[in-house]
Design an enzyme around this catalytic site. Sequence first.
Site, PDB file in Angstrom:
ATOM      1  N   ARG A   1      97.272 -71.537  35.118  1.00 40.42           N
ATOM      2  CA  ARG A   1      98.210 -70.400  35.003  1.00 40.42           C
ATOM      3  C   ARG A   1      99.085 -70.294  36.238  1.00 40.42           C
ATOM      4  O   ARG A   1     100.259 -69.967  36.163  1.00 40.42           O
ATOM      5  CB  ARG A   1      97.436 -69.097  34.800  1.00 40.42           C
TER       6      ARG A   1
ATOM      7  N   LYS B   1      84.308 -63.362  35.423  1.00 40.23           N
ATOM      8  CA  LYS B   1      83.539 -63.672  36.638  1.00 40.23           C
ATOM      9  C   LYS B   1      82.591 -62.533  36.986  1.00 40.23           C
ATOM     10  O   LYS B   1      81.439 -62.743  37.353  1.00 40.23           O
ATOM     11  CB  LYS B   1      84.493 -63.906  37.810  1.00 40.23           C
TER      12      LYS B   1
ATOM     13  N   HIS C   1      85.536 -54.696  42.475  1.00 42.05           N
ATOM     14  CA  HIS C   1      86.555 -55.743  42.434  1.00 42.05           C
ATOM     15  C   HIS C   1      87.923 -55.100  42.590  1.00 42.05           C
ATOM     16  O   HIS C   1      88.232 -54.117  41.933  1.00 42.05           O
ATOM     17  CB  HIS C   1      86.496 -56.506  41.108  1.00 42.05           C
TER      18      HIS C   1
ATOM     19  N   ASP D   1      87.364 -70.278  33.378  1.00 40.30           N
ATOM     20  CA  ASP D   1      88.330 -69.410  34.054  1.00 40.30           C
ATOM     21  C   ASP D   1      88.899 -70.097  35.290  1.00 40.30           C
ATOM     22  O   ASP D   1      90.088 -70.012  35.583  1.00 40.30           O
ATOM     23  CB  ASP D   1      87.692 -68.080  34.464  1.00 40.30           C
TER      24      ASP D   1
ATOM     25  N   SER E   1      90.128 -62.831  32.826  1.00 37.06           N
ATOM     26  CA  SER E   1      89.780 -63.695  33.951  1.00 37.06           C
ATOM     27  C   SER E   1      88.882 -62.940  34.942  1.00 37.06           C
ATOM     28  O   SER E   1      87.800 -63.417  35.306  1.00 37.06           O
ATOM     29  CB  SER E   1      91.082 -64.143  34.629  1.00 37.06           C
TER      30      SER E   1
HETATM   31  N1  URA Z   1      92.335 -62.316  39.761  1.00 33.47           N
HETATM   32  C1  URA Z   1      91.658 -63.088  38.893  1.00 33.47           C
HETATM   33  O1  URA Z   1      90.511 -63.409  39.094  1.00 33.47           O
HETATM   34  N2  URA Z   1      92.294 -63.502  37.778  1.00 33.47           N
HETATM   35  C2  URA Z   1      93.571 -63.164  37.500  1.00 33.47           C
HETATM   36  O2  URA Z   1      94.063 -63.558  36.482  1.00 33.47           O
HETATM   37  C3  URA Z   1      94.268 -62.365  38.417  1.00 33.47           C
HETATM   38  C4  URA Z   1      93.620 -61.934  39.554  1.00 33.47           C
END
Ligand code: URA
Length: 436
Positions: free
Chosen positions: A170, A189, A84, A163, A185
């Site tokens: 947000r 995932k 990621h 999320d 966040s």
């Molecule tokens: N990527 C995400 O999935 N969440 C965030 O808060 C920032 C970047």
Amino acid sequence: MTLRAVDIIQRKRDGAELGVDEIRFFIDGYASGAVPDYQAAALAMAVFFRGMTAAEIGALCESMMRTGEVLDLSDLPGPKVDKHSTGGVGDKTSLILAPLAAACGVYVPMISGRGLGHTGGTLDKLESIPGFQVRLSLSEFRRVLRSTGLGLIGQTPEIAPADRKLYALRDVTSTVESLPLIAASIMSKKMAEGLDALVLDVKVGDGAFLTKYEDSKALAQTMVSIGRGMGKKVAALLTGMDQPLGRTVGNALEVVESIETLKGRGPRDLESLSLELTAWMLSLAGASPSLEAARGQAREALRSGAGLRKLQEVIEAQGGDPRVCDDTGLLPRARETVELRADADGRVTAIRCRAVGHAGMLLGAGRETLDSRIDPAVGIVLSKKVGDLVVQGEPLLTVHVDDRGRLDDALAILREAVAIGPEAPPAVPLVREVIA
Ligand code: URA
């Protein structure tokens, strides 16, 4: 005692450490609709100012993850590993490393995001391939994963729905740039993907989400400890985002560059970072006896064309036109190109990444708001990178444009973004630090 959202907001506002039960209550309530957006926005702002302890961040991550499905991929006969990135400009390594890693025998269940603001997103790049479907159901995702070794999809409604909701909130309440919220966040995932191992590419520099090195490092450390706390093998590489990665910015242009890289003809920075991240994936997943051996495996998958064949397979399995790997002319192409030329002799001393991403967005390569439409064909191709020699009048970059409406604004930003001076700045390695 009965828990109430308002008391939890108040406690965080006043700097208290929230308990696991309070965080779980709040997030479950938010996911079900019992806690309204305005209370979640208030809590997000309180967290923005007050921060969270490691225990709170872990509880927030786990609570968000548990509002959805946690994939069980244990029926797949091999290690499951993903990468990621915290987001950047010209960062197309996912398109290269996912097929390379899958070609080396691990499973890569990749759930990616879209670009926002100056940053690009893997889903938008993939969707520039004619027919490519990123919206698969979880059962289709499993089928593709089982048959090809990798799958590339977007966050489904089943994955960490709290999320999904909170991130959108947000975005419009100016609470994105909060370390605890970003860490929880991202990891909510990733930890739902049923992984054994995860490599984090945490960007540092002008094009990164958190621009201060120490903040990026703290984010990396936080995410590594969340992942380890959940029993996964996790490492983070802090990598430079001071200039765009590779030479292209823009969706179809980045797909072309990724295909070229898988053919061994990519820019050096992009190839080397993609190989290094692949090696970390293989080594963390236990698919190689050492990091050095993993580097060799990754290089071999590139040299032999096995990575390119994997990309072709997954494109076909997800409904895309696999012929793009042989003929990139099948990808969308902009109506015209405009060159930006150097106005002095010298060396390129900087290519400000955030500004290049912003110019790309104005051209239509990125989104200004969550529902803006992307033009897959447009973008920017750099002819020069930091340190290169330039002669006055030589092209610095080429803009690929369809709608001239905001071309002048984009060109003005790009002219400012590229700095030319008498001397090349000292070369810095792309991988600044590893947290492993
Ligand atoms: N990527 C995400 O999935 N969440 C965030 O808060 C920032 C970047």
